[in-house]
Design an enzyme around this catalytic site. Structure first.
Site, mmCIF file in Angstrom:
data_model
loop_
_atom_site.group_PDB
_atom_site.id
_atom_site.type_symbol
_atom_site.label_atom_id
_atom_site.label_comp_id
_atom_site.label_asym_id
_atom_site.label_seq_id
_atom_site.Cartn_x
_atom_site.Cartn_y
_atom_site.Cartn_z
ATOM 1 C CB ALA A 283 11.427 -11.459 -64.115
ATOM 2 C CB CYS A 284 9.104 -6.197 -65.677
ATOM 3 S SG CYS A 284 9.594 -7.734 -67.273
ATOM 4 C CB THR A 285 6.599 -11.249 -65.970
ATOM 5 O OG1 THR A 285 7.847 -11.799 -66.086
ATOM 6 C CG2 THR A 285 6.267 -10.068 -66.837
#
Length: 482
Positions: A283-285
């Site tokens: 996930a980019c987060t």
């Protein structure tokens, strides 16, 4: 059973003119083919853009609540198919059943949300300086919009681009990532059955270097929304802005959680582990850096290692953490693990592929924790996109925030603390588009803006909520002295 998907262009399901296809496989059992897709060409992409351009005016002039009714019906169709879509997402991308189900529900909720927002679309009325003048604004769609989406949230991200674009009257062309496009195409099945006019939404599968490049550079495209890697995103931005198009990019992250000396260490470890190892770290987060006060550092390392070692790995329909999506993603993660050890970080747990019969074929990697990480190590600076956590020791809050900000990215960041002053300072001082207090870096509400600072975003337009509507609309000011 293998599914066969076609492109959806001008209201019809069609094969590519080149008559070539590609397959996706199950990352937990790579010999199992999940689906077959069209290996589309530039000509296919151009046809889709032309269909959108031909329909743009009609769709823009459709009353907004009528557009909303179509989105609402599409959401209901998706809800009826949630179990099947969850299974498809798990088989093609590798998420656990719970993670996939949550993502499908997110797409449903997004369609419902923007369906209701269509009732509030419009402009504003202002007071004119002179008599006999009505002064107001009108909100209009930007025009034909190209959407490029990644594989890691293969239904949620297409949904949060498609729904506001369609709600505001833009015709769209989507090019989903080829690794896991199935659930994105299911969105178009739902829209088609809900009564979307021919050409208002089109999807063309195939490589972004061919299909994606063709749609973002097409003269009839007015706006581009891209989510993906920084390297590709910067190229997309440059090409689109050179042509004067409106552009929105959301790129990578190197997201920190700062752990204060006042934090409950067990709670902090749970928060960090959930953010670091959920969705296999893809996930980019995702939290990839825990920046921990020296007074609780050793205790935290022990606690987060225990969290990592409690995770059961295996196929997504049964276990806590599934495989990485492809062999190349797995190899990339293993390469970073090797680099971290060579740089001098201490491997506390994980660091390789799990052993056992159920892991023989899939792209599995162990949840991995490194301690003794310096902030200039590559493992602390570069996006890994796998379940790898770097733990960094700091002397005080000021060093913690300095370390948090000392990267090229600025997407999501959190702090775990019982000190209200620290929490308030963190919100002001952290360089990130999302700031969280006593919460994991992952997880987003759909009705508030999402986007990053620095190299995590073009820093132009945010996504989701009202910000999502802003990107897809343009204001016209009207002076009426009739």
């Amino acid at each position: 059973m293998t599914a066969n998907y076609q492109n959806y262009v001008d209201g019809a399901w069609t094969d590519t003119e080149a008559a070539e296809t590609f397959e996706t496989t199950d990352p937990s059992a790579p010999d199992e083919v999940v689906a077959t897709y069209q290996q589309s060409t530039v000509e296919d992409a151009n046809t889709a853009v032309e269909a959108a351009a031909a329909t743009q005016s009609e769709w823009a002039n459709t009353p907004a609540p009528e557009r909303g009714a179509i989105l609402r019906e599409a959401g209901s169709i998706l809800a009826d198919r949630k179990d099947r879509l969850t299974e498809l997402l798990t088989r093609e991308e590798g998420k656990t059943h719970a993670e996939a189900g949550g993502e499908v529900q997110r797409a449903i909720d997004i369609f419902y949300y923007y369906a209701e927002k269509t009732r509030d679309l419009g402009g504003s009325v202002k007071s004119a300086s002179g008599p006999r003048t009505n002064l107001y604004t009108v909100s209009e769609p930007v025009g034909v919009t190209a959407l490029i989406t990644p594989w890691n949230y293969p239904i949620a991200i297409p949904a949060w681009k498609l729904a506001p674009a369609l709600a505001t009257g833009n015709a769209v062309v989507l090019n989903p990532a080829s690794v896991a496009p199935g659930v994105a195409l299911e969105l178009f099945k739902a829209l088609d059955e809900a009564g979307l006019p021919d050409g208002a939404a089109n999807v063309v599968t195939g490589p972004g270097s061919t299909v994606g490049d063709a749609i973002i550079t097409h003269d009839d495209v007015d706006a581009v929304s891209f989510t993906g890697s920084g390297e590709v995103g910067h190229m997309v931005y440059d090409k689109a802005t050179d042509d004067g198009k409106r552009v929105q990019t959301e790129l990578g992250g190197k997201n920190p959680t700062v752990v204060s000396d006042s934090a409950d260490v067990e709670e902090a470890a749970e928060i960090v582990a959930s953010g670091a190892f959920g969705v296999t770290g893809q996930a980019c987060t995702a939290c990839s850096r825990a920046i921990v006060h020296t007074d609780v550092y050793d205790e935290f390392v022990d606690a987060v290692v225990a969290e990592a070692e409690s995770i059961e790995i295996g196929p997504g329909d049964e276990y806590d953490m599934g495989p990485q999506v492809t062999e190349s993603e797995l190899e990339g993660t293993l390469d970073y693990i090797d680099v971290a050890q060579k740089e001098g970080a201490t491997l506390e747990t994980g660091g390789g592929q799990p052993e056992g019969e159920r892991f023989e074929d899939g792209y599995y990697v162990e949840p991995t924790v490194f301690s003794d990480v310096e902030n200039d190590y590559r493992i602390a600076q570069e996006e890994v996109f796998g379940p790898v956590l770097a733990v960094i020791e700091v002397e005080d809050y000021e060093q913690g925030v300095e370390a948090a900000n000392d990267v090229q990215y600025g997407l999501s960041a959190s702090i775990v603390t019982d000190d209200h002053t620290e929490a308030e300072r963190f919100v002001r001082e952290v360089e990130a588009g999302v700031a969280k207090i006593n919460a994991k870096t992952t997880g987003l509400e759909l009705h508030v803006p999402f986007g990053g600072f620095k190299q995590s975003s073009s820093e132009t337009w945010r996504e989701q909520g009202d910000a999502g509507i802003d990107f897809y609309t343009i204001e016209k000011t009207v002076y009426d002295t009739f």
